[in-house]
Design a protein around this motif. Structure first.
Motif, PDB file in Angstrom:
ATOM      1  N   MET A  31      -0.011  -8.041   8.414  1.00  0.00           N
ATOM      2  CA  MET A  31      -0.789  -7.165   7.536  1.00  0.00           C
ATOM      3  C   MET A  31      -0.706  -5.708   7.989  1.00  0.00           C
ATOM      4  SD  MET A  31      -4.194  -9.447   6.767  1.00  0.00           S
ATOM      5  CE  MET A  31      -4.796  -8.260   5.561  1.00  0.00           C
ATOM      6  N   ILE A  32      -0.711  -5.518   9.314  1.00  0.00           N
ATOM      7  CA  ILE A  32      -0.704  -4.155   9.832  1.00  0.00           C
ATOM      8  C   ILE A  32       0.695  -3.555   9.795  1.00  0.00           C
ATOM      9  CG2 ILE A  32      -1.231  -2.740  11.851  1.00  0.00           C
ATOM     10  CD1 ILE A  32      -3.284  -4.863  12.633  1.00  0.00           C
ATOM     11  N   ALA A  33       1.724  -4.398  10.047  1.00  0.00           N
ATOM     12  CA  ALA A  33       3.109  -3.908  10.012  1.00  0.00           C
ATOM     13  C   ALA A  33       3.601  -3.708   8.592  1.00  0.00           C
ATOM     14  CB  ALA A  33       4.023  -4.889  10.745  1.00  0.00           C
ATOM     15  N   GLY A  34       2.885  -4.299   7.622  1.00  0.00           N
ATOM     16  CA  GLY A  34       3.302  -4.194   6.234  1.00  0.00           C
ATOM     17  C   GLY A  34       3.561  -2.770   5.760  1.00  0.00           C
ATOM     18  N   PRO A  35       2.650  -1.828   6.033  1.00  0.00           N
ATOM     19  CA  PRO A  35       2.899  -0.454   5.584  1.00  0.00           C
ATOM     20  C   PRO A  35       4.203   0.141   6.127  1.00  0.00           C
ATOM     21  CG  PRO A  35       0.596  -0.728   6.147  1.00  0.00           C
ATOM     22  CD  PRO A  35       1.287  -1.998   6.561  1.00  0.00           C
ATOM     23  N   LEU A  36       4.545  -0.152   7.384  1.00  0.00           N
ATOM     24  CA  LEU A  36       5.796   0.373   7.937  1.00  0.00           C
ATOM     25  C   LEU A  36       6.994  -0.221   7.216  1.00  0.00           C
ATOM     26  CD1 LEU A  36       7.552   1.866   9.961  1.00  0.00           C
ATOM     27  CD2 LEU A  36       7.159  -0.005  11.587  1.00  0.00           C
ATOM     28  N   ASN A  95       0.799  -1.229   0.000  1.00  0.00           N
ATOM     29  CA  ASN A  95       0.000   0.000   0.000  1.00  0.00           C
ATOM     30  C   ASN A  95       0.826   1.271   0.000  1.00  0.00           C
ATOM     31  OD1 ASN A  95      -2.502  -1.230  -0.152  1.00  0.00           O
ATOM     32  ND2 ASN A  95      -2.795  -1.308   2.056  1.00  0.00           N
ATOM     33  N   VAL A  96       1.815   1.367   0.906  1.00  0.00           N
ATOM     34  CA  VAL A  96       2.580   2.615   0.958  1.00  0.00           C
ATOM     35  C   VAL A  96       3.603   2.708  -0.163  1.00  0.00           C
ATOM     36  CG1 VAL A  96       2.277   2.913   3.435  1.00  0.00           C
ATOM     37  CG2 VAL A  96       4.245   1.648   2.598  1.00  0.00           C
ATOM     38  N   ALA A  97       3.893   1.596  -0.835  1.00  0.00           N
ATOM     39  CA  ALA A  97       4.819   1.634  -1.969  1.00  0.00           C
ATOM     40  C   ALA A  97       4.108   2.000  -3.266  1.00  0.00           C
ATOM     41  CB  ALA A  97       5.508   0.277  -2.122  1.00  0.00           C
TER      42      ALA A  97
END
Length: 502
Positions: A148-153, A31-33
């Motif tokens: 899943m939640i740590a993925g954006p970081l 998502n953030v990429a």
């Protein structure tokens, strides 16, 4: 107090966590990429949507078939195939040179990832029973959801300090570790479907509903069900649902460009509906369906999956819009890493609380947890409506993120345990696959509808609109759970599991 896990059970749990970790991570790490990927490869918002949805289309469509294969060929074997394929696909995604190659590689990544999630959870339910199973599912769920939640970081750190390509290339490390550790679990001693069955099949479903014949028939002399016929795996059914999801996703995403009245869009959506109807019809005719419709006669199973559809649609939508909007230079303008850090409190709360919530739900029943959790998630989304100009993370974002983290921690493990607990252990693979497929289809549709929901542009107004939609979906999921989940049915399934283990 929940039963302690033995050393063998801990090994099984660790392998299951690692196997599901990469697919859960890749569902959110992207998502953030997305802004960086769109800048490098071109294509705008459509490329960003397809980067997410190409993965979800094949992951969702083939997960049902993968669950059937896990019940037929064995969880360990299917997991090994999936790990190898996912590693190869991850390298292809990292090497993408254009939007077309990115979408194709992500589709391959989703297809191979489909072999990991259902087989990993089914490995737990087939080898860990009793109170220890509730604890193990809680830990597995916490780790998967935390990924899943740590993925954006993690995605933000790689994007800002290395390259977005490393978001995907890094997958080969946990995959290699998991393949090495898989040896300690040992092979399936019998085909997965030949796990001990519930002595009284109707007790497993809690309401006198029989499971499909291949699941409910006791084996002669050994207390195990006969292995499913490998030639009977419904490949055509898997193809029908894959084509239906693919065409439906194309129609929804490309409607913004072609227009909802376009013959191309109308034909795609109509074909998707027809193929879905053919798939459901076929599932009533084949001997080994990839989606055993008899499972939906179990009240807690179908209610839990309806709740999953609503809740995970909201989770996918809010994850997408938060990851993209917070990096918008016309809005907050955060870096990829800063945008990823937004979810850190949720990750911490999940790690700290999920296992405990799973154990409490195993003791008191999942209904209340599955009702309160989504309502808190909805409240957290409404708190995020405070985001505006000038942007302030501490007052506008953090309160909502904390409330959402509490809601997730309360809800996720009980939801998984309730759905699987209502079905006998002999169908753990397909039950897990159905629930995982439902959650991915929910995310697939939600992301595909982003342009429609936000009005074509993800500005502050569109961001707020998306949050309101998320809050409504979460609230609906909570109400459905409170009205429909049966604690007695789940307890009956748990008692059946214990009887099978004995």
């Amino acid at each position: 107090m929940a039963a302690a896990l033995s050393s063998t059970q801990r090994a099984v749990l660790l392998v299951a966590i690692l196997a599901s970790f990469v697919t859960s991570l890749d569902s959110s790490v992207t998502n953030v990429a997305l802004p960086a990927i769109a800048r490098d490869l071109g294509g705008g918002l459509a490329t960003q949507q397809w980067t997410v949805d190409a993965y979800l289309v094949t992951l969702s469509a083939l997960m049902l078939l993968a669950g059937s294969l896990a019940d037929t060929y064995g969880r360990v074997r299917i997991m090994r195939w999936g790990l190898i394929g996912f590693g190869v696909a991850s390298v292809a995604v990292g090497a993408a040179t254009g939007p077309e190659m990115m979408v194709a590689a992500r589709a391959l990544q989703g297809a191979t990832g489909a072999f990991l999630l259902p087989s990993s959870l089914a490995l737990i339910t087939s080898r860990i029973q009793g109170e220890a199973q509730g604890k193990a599912i809680g830990i597995w769920t916490a780790a998967s959801t935390a990924a899943m939640i740590a993925g954006p970081l993690l995605g933000g750190l790689f994007t800002d300090y290395l390259s977005w390509r490393w978001v995907f290339l890094i997958n080969v490390v946990p995959i290699g570790i998991t393949l090495w550790m898989l040896r300690s679990v040992g092979p399936d001693t019998t085909p997965a479907a030949a796990q001990p069955v519930v002595p009284d099949p109707t007790a497993a479903v809690g309401a006198g509903v029989s499971l499909p014949d291949d699941a409910a028939s006791p084996a002669s002399g050994a207390g195990a069900a006969p292995a499913r016929d490998r030639a009977a795996v419904d490949w055509l059914g898997g193809a029908l649902v894959a084509l239906s999801l693919g065409l439906g996703t194309f129609g929804i995403i490309e409607a913004e460009r072609w227009g909802w009245g376009s013959p191309v869009i109308a034909a795609s959506l109509a074909a998707a509906v027809v193929l879905l109807g053919l798939f459901l019809w076929r599932q009533t005719r084949v001997s080994a369906p990839v989606l055993p419709l008899a499972l939906f006669k179990v009240r807690t199973f179908w209610v839990g999956n309806v709740a999953t559809l609503l809740i995970y649609a909201a989770l996918a939508l809010q994850g997408f819009v938060i990851g993209v909007y917070l990096q918008d230079p016309r809005g907050p303008g955060l870096s990829a890493t800063a945008a990823g850090l937004v979810s850190l409190p949720m990750t911490i709360l999940m790690i700290v609380l999920s296992s405990r919530m799973g154990a409490l739900a195993g003791k008191h029943g999942p209904r209340l947890f599955m009702g309160v959790g989504p309502l808190l998630l909805g409240a957290g989304c409404l708190l995020l409506l405070a985001v505006g100009a000038p942007f302030n993370y501490w007052t506008q974002v953090l309160p909502g993120v904390i409330v959402m983290g509490l809601g997730l921690s309360i809800m996720v493990a009980p939801l998984t345990a309730a759905i699987l607990g209502s079905i006998g252990p002999e169908r753990a693979g397909i039950a897990s696959a159905v629930n995982n497929a439902v959650s991915r289809v929910a995310g697939l549709v939600a992301v595909a509808l982003v342009s429609t929901i936000v009005g074509g542009t993800l500005d502050l107004g569109g961001f707020h609109t998306a949050l309101i939609v998320c809050a409504a979906l979460f609230a609906a999921g909570g109400v459905v759970s409170l009205l429909g989940i049966s604690n007695a049915e789940v307890k009956a399934g748990a008692a059946a599991d214990a009887g099978a283990a004995a």
